[in-house]
Design an enzyme around this catalytic site. Sequence first.
Site, PDB file in Angstrom:
ATOM      1  N   ARG A   1      14.981  -6.552  19.068  1.00  0.00           N
ATOM      2  CA  ARG A   1      14.096  -5.895  19.846  1.00  0.00           C
ATOM      3  C   ARG A   1      14.999  -4.545  20.508  1.00  0.00           C
ATOM      4  NH1 ARG A   1      14.988  -7.942  26.140  1.00  0.00           N
ATOM      5  NH2 ARG A   1      17.051  -8.787  25.964  1.00  0.00           N
TER       6      ARG A   1
ATOM      7  N   GLU B   1      -3.582  -7.874  28.315  1.00  0.00           N
ATOM      8  CA  GLU B   1      -3.352  -7.899  26.998  1.00  0.00           C
ATOM      9  C   GLU B   1      -4.663  -7.611  26.066  1.00  0.00           C
ATOM     10  OE1 GLU B   1      -2.322 -10.378  28.859  1.00  0.00           O
ATOM     11  OE2 GLU B   1      -0.209 -10.386  28.769  1.00  0.00           O
TER      12      GLU B   1
ATOM     13  N   ASP C   1      12.806 -19.499  28.573  1.00  0.00           N
ATOM     14  CA  ASP C   1      11.689 -19.274  29.144  1.00  0.00           C
ATOM     15  C   ASP C   1      10.605 -20.757  28.728  1.00  0.00           C
ATOM     16  OD1 ASP C   1      11.835 -17.380  30.793  1.00  0.00           O
ATOM     17  OD2 ASP C   1      11.166 -15.699  29.427  1.00  0.00           O
TER      18      ASP C   1
END
Lengths: 311, 275
Positions: free
Chosen positions: A6, A54, A113
Amino acid sequence: MGKAIRDVYGETIRKYGATNENIVVLDADVSGSTKSAVFGKEYPDRFYNCGISEYAMMGMAAGMAKSGKIPFVNTFAVFLTTLGSLAARTFMSYSGLNIKMMGGYGGLSDAFDGATHHALEDIAMMRTLPGVSVMVASDAAITDWMVKTAIETDGPMYIRLSRDAAPDCHPEGAQFEMGKGMVVREGSDVTIIACGLMVSTAVAAAEKLAEKGIQARVVDMYCIKPIDAELIEACAKETGAVVTAEEHSVIGGLGGAVAEVLAKAGCAVPTEMVGMQDRHGESGPYAALLKKYGLDADAVAAAAERAVSRK
Amino acid sequence: MTSEKKKELDALCLKFRRSLIEILHDIQTGHPGGSLSVCEILTTLYFDEANITPENAEERSRDKIILCKGHAAPMLYLELAEKGFFPMEEMKTLRQIDSRLQGHPCSKETPGVEASTGPLGAGYPLALGVALSDMHDKIDAYTYAILGDGEINEGVVWETCMNASKFKADRLITILDWNGVQLDGTTEEIMPVGDVELKFKAFGYNTIVCDGHDCAALSAAIKAAKSVKGIPSIILAKTVKGKGVSFMEGKNTWHGAPVQDEHYETAMKELGGAQ
């Protein structure tokens, strides 16, 4: 260990942002995570933070692509490919608009997560859309190439990134090409066809296998659509056994794509598929998840041994 | 709008309504209700307010009309054919195999169609994206998005509203075809949206209510919308689903029902006005 994919992405899109005024970047309130904010900071007038919307973000990107822009659309891969899927189907695929979907946090990389945030079906979903190219980044060098290619090549693309760092698995100056895979390690007994962070895992598995006298070839199948059928067929014929390795469901992803090629070619070699075995994940440290779900070097090596023993 | 212009647009609308019934009767498929309600909205845009012709269709400076409620494709095609984007004769191929005229608009196939729409709600953020790109590049053009009032059940419509407000999209002019009927029943029965005007106001929109079957009123509303800067505008155009054919008016059953012979006779008699 190389840099986090990333971080490489954020730097790369910022770097190439200067080369083309038509590049616009959209994010859905996770730009600090996907690192699209690095672009946003440098080019605020070409950066759209759409909030947590989104679907609207994908539609807006379609309108921008229609206006000649090159929109890079960012959020976690799982949300991008589910909430964005109707727009992807209608505008990227059916209408052919030049949208670049950047799936952050691919596979299990958003480990802690948990299952709701893991992307394990995205490749399968995007691969079925006519006209949409699908690529998976395996290290820093190829991430740079993918961003550059997405800018320079007209046409809709889905590119899967990762939250995490990947060891460099390509030599400096390696030449990549859309629709191609790349042999990153030679071997004659079995071919491990991998994508994403599983490429370096496959290389580690090949080293373990070598200790046992099994010479495994490793292929980085960074472009899953269009797929390099020629390379897959040649590897199957030359090594007589195939293992696919992906941070994705074994249904419909890289494993599925490779199996389709082999079946069509009438190339019946023993094939093993490493991936999520039609199930969801859970929270935990990334490495622990990879181990538990059979996605580490030991599991890939064991799959290769099974494939070889079935010859 | 001058009375001559209004007469001209009214005559066009009558012609489009007659052609619509003829074609849908011929092919025994297609959506009459929503096509009839959106007729004046589209006609006012294509033949008065919007700067769009086959000649400027590739120029970014053209205005863009995006029919989000894509099931009204037959009326859109009639407008485009009349504008000269393709021969009127081609209308006969609507919804047939190998035709450029798909059941829902296809931007790749059909000249003049700005966006592939049909999945309700999806076209709206696309329209916003076009408007924002034009605004960024300082292109003097408007993007018109036409929403159905069933369509606003979709969450993405409201996601788009938030974005339109945030990005101050005053070059996006939305027109709601406010006919009060969706596929399964009235909007009140199926999904009561409540005070539609107040809702859009709450999302930061300038709102204008007008008679959606009066081309002069629509034209005035569009001009009023253009005069408001810094926020998006929506024209809430009060319409009647199936407008012009008495037995179709206000009936959800005519959303997509085929036009049979007996319907055809009655409808054409009712629409028998001057050609």
